[in-house]
Design a protein around this motif. Structure first.
Motif, PDB file in Angstrom:
ATOM      1  N   VAL A 206       0.862  -1.182   0.000  1.00 23.02           N
ATOM      2  CA  VAL A 206       0.000   0.000   0.000  1.00 23.02           C
ATOM      3  C   VAL A 206       0.897   1.230   0.000  1.00 23.02           C
ATOM      4  O   VAL A 206       1.637   1.475   0.954  1.00 23.02           O
ATOM      5  N   LEU A 207       0.854   2.003  -1.081  1.00 22.04           N
ATOM      6  CA  LEU A 207       1.725   3.170  -1.215  1.00 22.04           C
ATOM      7  C   LEU A 207       1.197   4.376  -0.454  1.00 22.04           C
ATOM      8  O   LEU A 207       1.977   5.197   0.032  1.00 22.04           O
ATOM      9  N   ALA A 208      -0.108   4.499  -0.364  1.00 21.72           N
ATOM     10  CA  ALA A 208      -0.720   5.637   0.329  1.00 21.72           C
ATOM     11  C   ALA A 208      -2.129   5.241   0.742  1.00 21.72           C
ATOM     12  O   ALA A 208      -2.754   4.370   0.124  1.00 21.72           O
ATOM     13  N   VAL A 209      -2.616   5.889   1.791  1.00 28.86           N
ATOM     14  CA  VAL A 209      -3.969   5.613   2.258  1.00 28.86           C
ATOM     15  C   VAL A 209      -4.624   6.928   2.658  1.00 28.86           C
ATOM     16  O   VAL A 209      -4.013   7.766   3.317  1.00 28.86           O
ATOM     17  N   LEU A 210      -5.882   7.104   2.253  1.00 30.68           N
ATOM     18  CA  LEU A 210      -6.633   8.333   2.528  1.00 30.68           C
ATOM     19  C   LEU A 210      -7.976   7.966   3.149  1.00 30.68           C
ATOM     20  O   LEU A 210      -8.796   7.303   2.497  1.00 30.68           O
ATOM     21  N   PRO A 211      -8.231   8.373   4.404  1.00 27.17           N
ATOM     22  CA  PRO A 211      -9.547   8.116   4.995  1.00 27.17           C
ATOM     23  C   PRO A 211     -10.641   8.836   4.220  1.00 27.17           C
ATOM     24  O   PRO A 211     -10.466   9.965   3.755  1.00 27.17           O
TER      25      PRO A 211
END
Length: 328
Positions: A206-211
């Motif tokens: 997972v390179l990035a995560v945004l709620p």
């Protein structure tokens, strides 16, 4: 009862007692410290003056409690406990000599907080141990992991930027259900919001995560580990369809978990259906199965199985021209 009559020392002991026994009364605190109730209340007052949030409740179920936000008292470990912690870190995390690594930094702080005789033995184990890294393990980014765990706890959807083993990247909006650690790898078990399919994403990919706003759809009422095992081989780029010449029970015992769905064709044949982002890895897993099998679907997997078979055959000289006799 302590022999140290310093008010500061007694106040710290009072803090430790209150943390260990929430709801302790003034009488109980006085008995633990071996002082009068008046002295116990004075030590509580000293803690409050120092900014420690000690609250009190009246009544038969009342007493003192330490609120949130207080710093922990000094760590107290025995030698065996300290060595056990260092060994656990070495076993699961192999970059402990890199001072820029967050786990190594945390271990430094732990050792500095221990008494010198205990810390010296633990530090010696740390210096002298050469840990061999688990090649199958993959450590994800702590910030990404923390965000995903929090989303699971809050039942919040997230948008993840993902890179598969084949190198393809994509964004997916998912309902985060659980983070599961399996054989040294961290997985997010979730539901894609576009097709409602259950997915299992490697957290280290997972390179990035945004709620995202809103609430996640509820997770199935099953064990997260079982849900992970069931869906590890779903939703990837390359489909697989394999016939295994053994009964369903025999294949279930011999086949590594997470390769796909098994269904009985007849009493002596089982079908394996799934998908993978790495046909090479999948072919290697199949090669270790001690029963005959045949790839009936998935051209990428078929090509990789052919390559694995050729390498194994070459290893024992199958298919090679016989060597000419040596000159005498």
């Amino acid at each position: 009862m302590t022999t140290d009559t310093s008010p500061t020392s007694r106040a710290l002991l009072a803090l430790a007692e209150l943390q260990a026994n929430p709801g302790l009364t003034a009488a109980g605190l006085a008995a633990s410290l071996g002082v009068s109730e008046r002295a116990a209340r004075r030590y509580v007052a000293l803690l409050r003056e120092a900014g420690v949030p000690v609250t009190s409740v009246r009544g038969p179920y009342g007493g003192y409690r330490v609120g949130r936000g207080v710093r922990l008292p000094p760590l107290v470990f025995g030698t065996d406990e300290a060595l056990g912690l260092v060994m656990a870190v070495l076993d699961g995390h192999h970059d402990v000599r890199d001072r820029a690594d967050p786990v190594a930094s945390a271990l430094d702080k732990l050792l500095r907080a221990l008494p010198e005789p205990v810390a010296a033995r633990a530090a010696a184990v740390r210096r002298a141990t050469a840990a061999a890294p688990d090649r199958s393990a993959a450590r994800p980014d702590p910030a990404v992991t923390a965000t995903l765990v929090q989303a699971c706890a809050d039942h919040r959807p997230v948008r993840v930027r993902y890179r598969s083993e084949s190198g393809r990247e994509w964004d997916a909006d998912v309902d985060a259900w659980a983070v599961v650690v399996r054989h040294g790898r961290w997985y997010l078990v979730c539901r894609r919001r576009d097709d409602e399919g259950v997915r299992t994403y490697r957290v280290d990919r997972v390179l990035a995560v945004l709620p995202l706003p809103g609430t996640s759809a509820p997770a199935p009422d099953v064990d997260p580990v079982a849900l992970l095992e069931e869906h590890l081989a779903q939703g990837w780029e390359y489909g697989v369809d394999v016939l295994v010449e053994a009964s369903l029970d025999a294949v279930a015992r011999e086949l590594p978990g997470g390769l796909g769905h098994l269904e009985a064709v007849d009493a002596t044949t089982t079908r394996l259906v799934g998908s993978t982002s790495s046909p090479v890895w999948y072919a290697q897993q199949l090669a270790a199965v001690p029963v005959p099998f045949r790839v009936v679907g998935g051209p990428e997997l078929r090509a990789c199985v052919r390559d694995v078979a050729a390498r194994l055959a070459a290893a024992v000289g199958v298919g090679r021209e016989p060597a000419p006799p040596a000159d005498r």
